[in-house]
Design an enzyme around this catalytic site. Structure first.
Site: not given
Length: 639
Positions: A402, A451, A457
């Protein structure tokens, strides 16, 4: 003669030096050369201009390949055929056919630039080749542009500005789309527009993206100004780099640049095209048998940071096993909140239940200020291999990395280094807070997803995102998810449990996303507690939903408004539809076209019911009229 008149006269002297047709002759590309040695191209679809005369060429440090070019040679058009298999795309068996033309130009130094053009029935692609490069060379600007008619419209996502956002983590391709805007509209974030970029000119749709991005080039974006309908290739921000690395393209050997891809046709063409992987390099992985697609449970989307605990993750492993899902993702801070030894214990427990564990990592480095960990584990080859050796011994199946730092050349190389090292240890990879994959999933089949989207989210963080979710989701089959896997983390059927935000989409809308969205691993946003409220037949559907797809058909839709798409797995067809608008919408489906004897329809329920179910006989009910609720949807299984 005035300035305008002189410019016009000069333009008139520009002449055609090559012409290429698609196999079905519906698309024609012409290459033009001006008296000053500037190379341009233009494209027609069915005799109508789609791309007006647009620039070609690059500027290297010390070498000009934009003007003063001389045509040296042109090959005869030849047919190119490439057949490949994939488990992470809209089709499993793909055959790409195109006509190819290679043109060689020489600059004022007598240095060579080849331009490779390809035309398939669904679009155009081209890239540059510099075969003479043997020592470090740098491209400081790519002159490639895409000139549209001034009346064209666009559906575009602004590119984030570097070093902004949460803990300075941008850019990460996480904005809403500006929809049906005039070409020439300036990006509100002033950093350009991300790929894929969607345009409509007259009655023809155009989707622009890139593929074949390796560690020698930066990830690019489109840039424009309000004075014209011309979009140009833009390089990354100088701040988007791996520590100590560069952002500009660099190479010290024979150099192919990434493909510039222009999908051209109807919305059906856009949704069914595979150009984004057709132009990606073939796989470099000799044994990809470990790269198995599937579904995953994921606690963080429901219970956030405070529940990264042994007991919570064990619950989600049990949940995945009960749902027949192959994976369970454990998110940030697992290394201290649970610990390596206890995660190894969870991995062994999960293995007994045929569930594989996926673990979160911080990409680290100085490109952001994010404190989540593990961090600093992946920055060097030595540290990566040490960590990956440990994970392999623990039985871990994959990693989620991430908060990357953008699209500079050195950052792109970092992505590829992770992929190259992960494959040695049979680890699946998911990039988050990351760039667009640009076809990497073909070259590196263990790249399950990325992503690069304003995903679920965000719906848990912001009511505005929840309010816009239906419209946003109805954009994605035509743009972000057209070619590349997308970790939207969809499907929340029973409401948000970790947020005060109120989901505005219906349960059937959410169920439809399980078919509509493409991702090598689909991380579902449904909690185990909420799943207990879901009817048994919907649970059975989710236990048996295919892990990958064999074919696709676009049935109906319009960007941002609605989408109805059919996907085939084996002998079954799955039809999913969503309504992105806040008013009812009627759609008609021809069931007889699928040649099946039974159709099971899940739609929105009445009153307090989550779903309704109907079983149809396509031989009797050949055409079905469905009314989609505002922000509603449906799923149908034909067998």
């Amino acid at each position: 003669m005035n300035v305008k008149g002189y410019a016009k006269a000069k333009e008139l002297q520009t002449h055609q030096v090559a012409k290429l047709e698609s196999p079905d002759k519906s698309i024609v590309l012409e290459v033009l050369l001006s008296p000053s040695g500037e190379v341009k191209y233009q494209i027609q679809k069915s005799g109508v201009n789609v791309i007006n005369p647009s620039n070609l060429g690059v500027m290297m440090k010390g070498h000009d390949f934009i003007q003063g070019l001389r045509l040296v040679s042109t090959t005869k058009p030849e047919r190119v055929t490439d057949a490949y298999q994939t488990k992470n795309a809209k089709k499993s068996s793909i055959v790409y056919q195109a006509n190819q033309l290679v043109m060689t130009f020489s600059n004022m130094e007598n240095k060579r630039m080849d331009i490779v053009f390809r035309l398939s029935n669904d679009g155009a692609a081209f890239r540059y080749l510099f075969p003479w490069v043997k020592s470090n060379e740098t491209i400081v600007n790519e002159n490639t542009s895409f000139a549209f008619d001034t009346n064209a419209r666009a559906w575009l996502q602004p590119m984030d500005e570097a070093k902004t956002g949460f803990e300075h983590c941008h850019p990460s391709y996480e904005e809403h789309y500006l929809q049906d805007i005039p070409v020439g509209t300036v990006s509100p974030l002033k950093s350009g527009w991300v790929y894929p970029a969607l345009f409509k000119t007259n009655d023809t749709w155009v989707l622009i993206t890139e593929a074949g991005l390796d560690g020698t080039y930066c990830g690019t974006r489109l840039k424009n100004d309000s004075a014209s309908a011309v979009y140009s290739i833009g390089f990354s921000d100088p701040r988007e780099v791996f520590t100590g690395g560069g952002y500009l393209p660099e190479s010290n050997k024979s150099w192919y640049t990434p493909w510039r891809i222009i999908t051209i046709g109807s919305l059906k063409t856009i949704v069914e095209s595979t150009l984004g992987t057709d132009l990606a390099p073939a796989t470099v992985v000799k044994d990809a048998s470990f790269a198995k697609p599937g579904k995953a449970s994921w606690s963080w989307i429901n219970s956030k940071d405070d529940y990264i605990s042994f007991d919570e993750q064990k619950k989600y492993i049990d949940y995945a096993a009960d749902m027949h899902w192959q994976y369970c993702l454990i998110d940030a801070d697992w290394d201290t909140k649970i610990g390596y030894d206890k995660v190894a214990e969870l991995s062994a427990y999960a293995k007994q239940k045929n569930v594989g564990l996926l673990l979160w990592y911080n990409s680290a480095g100085d490109w952001n200020t994010i404190a989540y960990h593990p961090k600093d584990k992946l920055l060097t080859k030595e540290s990566r291999e040490k960590e990956f050796t440990r994970l392999q011994a623990m039985g871990i199946k994959g990693i989620k990395v991430d908060f990357f730092g953008g699209d500079g050349q050195s950052m792109i190389q970092y992505y590829i280094d992770i992929l190259n090292d992960a494959v040695k240890y049979k680890l699946l990879v998911n990039f988050h807070g990351a760039t667009l994959p640009r076809g990497w999933q073909r070259t590196y089949p263990h790249l399950m997803t990325a992503e690069a989207i304003y995903g679920m989210e965000m719906v848990t963080f912001d009511q505005h995102a929840a309010d816009k979710q239906a419209n946003h989701c109805a954009m994605l089959p035509f743009t972000r998810n057209a070619f590349d896997p997308m970790d939207f983390t969809p499907m929340n059927l029973t409401g948000l449990t970790s947020s005060p935000c109120i989901r505005k989409t219906t349960p059937a809308f959410e169920l439809a996303l399980s078919v509509l969205f493409l991702s090598g691993i689909q991380h579902y946003a449904q909690s185990p507690e909420g799943m207990k409220q879901v009817p048994a037949d919907v649970i059975a559907f989710l236990r048996n939903i295919p892990d990958n797809w064999d074919d696709v058909q676009f049935l109906d839709g319009y960007p941002g408004k609605y989408a109805v798409i059919a996907r085939r797995s084996g002998n079954r067809w799955y039809v999913a539809g969503i309504n992105g608008e806040q008013t009812e919408k009627n759609v008609k489906i021809d069931l007889s076209a699928f040649k099946k004897s039974k159709a099971t329809l899940f739609a929105d329920g009445a009153n307090s019911e989550l779903f309704s179910k109907a079983v149809l006989n396509p031989s009797v009910q050949k055409n079905v009229d469905l009314t989609l609720n505002a922000n509603g949807g449906f799923v149908m299984v034909l067998e």
